[in-house]
Design a protein around this motif. Structure first.
Motif, mmCIF file in Angstrom:
data_model
loop_
_atom_site.group_PDB
_atom_site.id
_atom_site.type_symbol
_atom_site.label_atom_id
_atom_site.label_comp_id
_atom_site.label_asym_id
_atom_site.label_seq_id
_atom_site.Cartn_x
_atom_site.Cartn_y
_atom_site.Cartn_z
ATOM 1 N N GLY A 29 -13.817 64.805 12.881
ATOM 2 C CA GLY A 29 -12.422 64.218 13.373
ATOM 3 C C GLY A 29 -11.541 64.558 12.140
ATOM 4 O O GLY A 29 -11.941 65.020 11.065
ATOM 5 N N GLU A 30 -10.069 64.165 12.307
ATOM 6 C CA GLU A 30 -9.095 64.282 11.380
ATOM 7 C C GLU A 30 -8.075 63.400 11.645
ATOM 8 O O GLU A 30 -7.809 62.689 12.905
ATOM 9 C CB GLU A 30 -8.647 65.805 11.590
ATOM 10 C CG GLU A 30 -7.463 66.091 12.718
ATOM 11 C CD GLU A 30 -7.110 67.399 12.482
ATOM 12 O OE1 GLU A 30 -7.239 68.213 11.274
ATOM 13 O OE2 GLU A 30 -6.252 67.940 13.414
ATOM 14 N N ILE A 31 -7.580 63.003 10.408
ATOM 15 C CA ILE A 31 -6.326 61.879 10.384
ATOM 16 C C ILE A 31 -5.261 62.706 9.993
ATOM 17 O O ILE A 31 -5.247 63.267 8.914
ATOM 18 C CB ILE A 31 -6.861 60.652 9.799
ATOM 19 C CG1 ILE A 31 -8.070 60.329 10.382
ATOM 20 C CG2 ILE A 31 -5.523 59.796 9.432
ATOM 21 C CD1 ILE A 31 -8.491 59.081 9.341
ATOM 22 N N LEU A 32 -4.137 62.337 10.648
ATOM 23 C CA LEU A 32 -2.874 63.172 10.013
ATOM 24 C C LEU A 32 -1.626 61.996 9.919
ATOM 25 O O LEU A 32 -1.619 61.161 10.894
ATOM 26 C CB LEU A 32 -2.322 64.148 11.275
ATOM 27 C CG LEU A 32 -3.325 65.376 11.804
ATOM 28 C CD1 LEU A 32 -2.878 65.888 12.928
ATOM 29 C CD2 LEU A 32 -3.657 66.155 10.390
ATOM 30 N N LEU A 33 -1.171 62.097 8.803
ATOM 31 C CA LEU A 33 0.271 61.122 8.853
ATOM 32 C C LEU A 33 1.337 62.247 8.649
ATOM 33 O O LEU A 33 1.378 62.992 7.772
ATOM 34 C CB LEU A 33 -0.157 60.560 7.388
ATOM 35 C CG LEU A 33 1.075 59.603 6.766
ATOM 36 C CD1 LEU A 33 1.375 58.391 7.948
ATOM 37 C CD2 LEU A 33 0.955 59.021 5.467
ATOM 38 N N HIS A 34 2.374 62.088 9.492
ATOM 39 C CA HIS A 34 3.598 62.791 9.734
ATOM 40 C C HIS A 34 3.144 64.188 9.743
ATOM 41 O O HIS A 34 3.740 65.313 9.375
ATOM 42 C CB HIS A 34 4.337 62.748 8.255
ATOM 43 C CG HIS A 34 4.892 61.411 8.053
ATOM 44 N ND1 HIS A 34 5.959 60.887 9.009
ATOM 45 C CD2 HIS A 34 4.748 60.606 7.072
ATOM 46 C CE1 HIS A 34 6.274 59.757 8.599
ATOM 47 N NE2 HIS A 34 5.673 59.519 7.559
ATOM 48 N N ASP A 35 2.036 64.389 10.584
ATOM 49 C CA ASP A 35 1.362 65.660 11.103
ATOM 50 C C ASP A 35 0.713 66.543 9.779
ATOM 51 O O ASP A 35 0.634 67.571 9.788
ATOM 52 C CB ASP A 35 2.395 66.539 11.602
ATOM 53 C CG ASP A 35 1.769 67.438 12.795
ATOM 54 O OD1 ASP A 35 0.951 67.056 13.472
ATOM 55 O OD2 ASP A 35 2.499 68.461 13.018
ATOM 56 N N LYS A 36 0.457 65.910 8.743
ATOM 57 C CA LYS A 36 -0.224 66.500 7.751
ATOM 58 C C LYS A 36 -1.320 65.753 7.441
ATOM 59 O O LYS A 36 -1.571 64.666 7.516
ATOM 60 C CB LYS A 36 0.648 66.127 6.534
ATOM 61 C CG LYS A 36 2.052 66.905 6.516
ATOM 62 C CD LYS A 36 2.831 66.647 5.198
ATOM 63 C CE LYS A 36 2.288 66.800 4.045
ATOM 64 N NZ LYS A 36 3.234 66.428 2.834
ATOM 65 N N LYS A 37 -2.649 66.464 6.988
ATOM 66 C CA LYS A 37 -3.869 65.967 6.856
ATOM 67 C C LYS A 37 -3.889 65.115 5.616
ATOM 68 O O LYS A 37 -3.095 65.133 4.711
ATOM 69 C CB LYS A 37 -4.684 67.253 6.502
ATOM 70 C CG LYS A 37 -5.189 68.058 7.637
ATOM 71 C CD LYS A 37 -6.106 68.982 7.502
ATOM 72 C CE LYS A 37 -6.362 69.827 8.724
ATOM 73 N NZ LYS A 37 -7.669 70.985 8.415
ATOM 74 N N THR A 38 -4.767 64.143 5.583
ATOM 75 C CA THR A 38 -4.868 63.286 4.559
ATOM 76 C C THR A 38 -5.062 64.086 3.099
ATOM 77 O O THR A 38 -4.485 63.418 2.171
ATOM 78 C CB THR A 38 -5.927 62.377 4.506
ATOM 79 O OG1 THR A 38 -7.155 62.965 4.677
ATOM 80 C CG2 THR A 38 -5.791 61.554 5.695
ATOM 81 N N THR A 39 -5.845 64.956 3.079
ATOM 82 C CA THR A 39 -6.118 65.671 1.804
ATOM 83 C C THR A 39 -5.011 66.290 1.109
ATOM 84 O O THR A 39 -4.817 66.756 0.007
ATOM 85 C CB THR A 39 -7.281 66.601 2.131
ATOM 86 O OG1 THR A 39 -7.065 67.531 3.355
ATOM 87 C CG2 THR A 39 -8.594 65.866 2.290
ATOM 88 N N SER A 40 -3.834 66.646 2.041
ATOM 89 C CA SER A 40 -2.625 67.126 1.428
ATOM 90 C C SER A 40 -2.164 66.185 0.882
ATOM 91 O O SER A 40 -1.002 66.856 -0.233
ATOM 92 C CB SER A 40 -2.043 67.797 2.746
ATOM 93 O OG SER A 40 -1.337 66.788 3.402
ATOM 94 N N TYR A 41 -2.005 65.130 0.867
ATOM 95 C CA TYR A 41 -1.331 64.162 0.179
ATOM 96 C C TYR A 41 -1.972 63.781 -1.080
ATOM 97 O O TYR A 41 -1.365 63.253 -2.093
ATOM 98 C CB TYR A 41 -1.270 62.614 0.898
ATOM 99 C CG TYR A 41 -0.311 62.809 2.102
ATOM 100 C CD1 TYR A 41 1.056 62.687 1.934
ATOM 101 C CD2 TYR A 41 -0.954 63.049 3.407
ATOM 102 C CE1 TYR A 41 1.869 62.559 2.973
ATOM 103 C CE2 TYR A 41 0.040 63.077 4.431
ATOM 104 C CZ TYR A 41 1.118 62.968 4.338
ATOM 105 O OH TYR A 41 2.150 62.817 5.421
ATOM 106 N N GLY A 42 -3.522 64.144 -1.214
ATOM 107 C CA GLY A 42 -4.408 63.422 -2.308
ATOM 108 C C GLY A 42 -4.805 62.101 -1.834
ATOM 109 O O GLY A 42 -3.916 61.279 -1.349
ATOM 110 N N ILE A 43 -5.937 61.895 -1.638
ATOM 111 C CA ILE A 43 -6.590 60.481 -1.094
ATOM 112 C C ILE A 43 -6.028 59.431 -1.758
ATOM 113 O O ILE A 43 -5.835 58.515 -1.369
ATOM 114 C CB ILE A 43 -8.146 60.462 -1.371
ATOM 115 C CG1 ILE A 43 -8.772 61.664 -0.365
ATOM 116 C CG2 ILE A 43 -8.509 59.353 -0.754
ATOM 117 C CD1 ILE A 43 -8.094 61.488 1.036
ATOM 118 N N PRO A 44 -5.849 59.222 -3.419
ATOM 119 C CA PRO A 44 -5.223 58.127 -3.925
ATOM 120 C C PRO A 44 -3.912 57.944 -3.237
ATOM 121 O O PRO A 44 -3.504 56.611 -3.020
ATOM 122 C CB PRO A 44 -5.009 58.186 -5.265
ATOM 123 C CG PRO A 44 -6.230 59.258 -5.630
ATOM 124 C CD PRO A 44 -6.273 60.150 -4.669
#
Length: 249
Positions: free
Chosen positions: A62-77
């Motif tokens: 599965g995947e989780i998107l915030l503002h259509d961006k993957k969580t890893t693109s933000y950096g987990i912290p």
């Protein structure tokens, strides 16, 4: 327009050798202004779901998107600052709530936060009437005296600890989605409603509805949405914009 938060095909299986799923292909979207109530029997995976959304539990697919961006693109912290999980009760921590507040403010993921700075001088009772979020002011609305922030966590009652932890998580700012795990379970009915009204007032208006069912005016100075676990049917009715029953999916 994409949703604020999107959960797609989330699956987490037990590691007890049975291979049975705690969450199986779970999908859900959360829009700005929503209060999504998570409903389910005890042991159905409600808390596990919130921890997966916060990237605190490892899921198989599965995947989780915030503002259509993957969580890893933000950096987990940074993602965990933007999508914040607040447990039902705080773990027994060393030191005082004020110590924890200062520690949280020192995290690099919060350096860009525009939340209002709270100094230790606030303990003396000074307050500010503006709309900036502030953990101590928020907690004071819920009956928490400022002197309690300098007491050891171990000396606080369950209700005091729960309110302070909630005020920390909300009032520190920076979160766009807050994941609430039975946030008022240790509170009496009157205090519960005070907390509910405060939390709802911080949200922006829901585009399809001018307000929640209890008519609280939304100011839009806090998080953009809540995902909220509650076993209180009346609370779900008062606060929720919709309900997701994870036992029936």
């Amino acid at each position: 327009m994409s949703p604020l938060l999107s959960i797609k095909g989330l699956t987490l299986r037990r590691d007890d050798g049975t291979g049975s799923a705690i969450l199986n292909d779970f999908s859900m979207d959360v829009e700005e202004g929503e209060v999504v109530i998570i409903k389910g029997e005890s042991g159905s995976g409600k808390t596990t779901l919130l921890k997966c959304i916060a990237e605190l539990n490892v899921y198989q697919s599965g995947e989780i998107l915030l503002h259509d961006k993957k969580t890893t693109s933000y950096g987990i912290p940074t993602y965990r600052t933007l999508v914040q999980y607040i447990p039902q009760r705080p773990s027994l921590l060393p030191g005082t709530p004020l110590d924890l507040l200062e520690t949280i403010r020192s995290f690099s993921s919060r350096k860009s936060s525009k939340s209002k700075s709270t100094s230790t001088s606030g303990i003396d009772g000074e307050d500010d009437s503006n709309d900036d979020l502030d953990p101590m002011r928020l907690a004071s609305e819920w009956g928490i005296q400022r002197t309690l922030w300098t007491r050891e966590w171990a000396t606080l009652s369950g209700g005091e600890g729960q309110r302070i932890a909630l005020a920390l998580g909300i009032g520190i700012g920076g979160a766009e989605v807050v994941l609430l795990d039975e946030p008022t379970s240790a509170l009496d009915a009157e205090t519960m409603k005070k907390v509910e009204n405060s939390l709802l007032s911080l949200l922006p208006p829901l585009k399809t509805q001018p307000s929640t069912s209890n008519g609280v005016r939304r100011r839009g100075i806090g998080p953009k949405a809540y995902v909220w676990i509650t076993h209180e049917a009346a609370q779900a009715e008062r606060c929720g914009t919709r309900t997701v029953d994870i036992t029936r999916r």
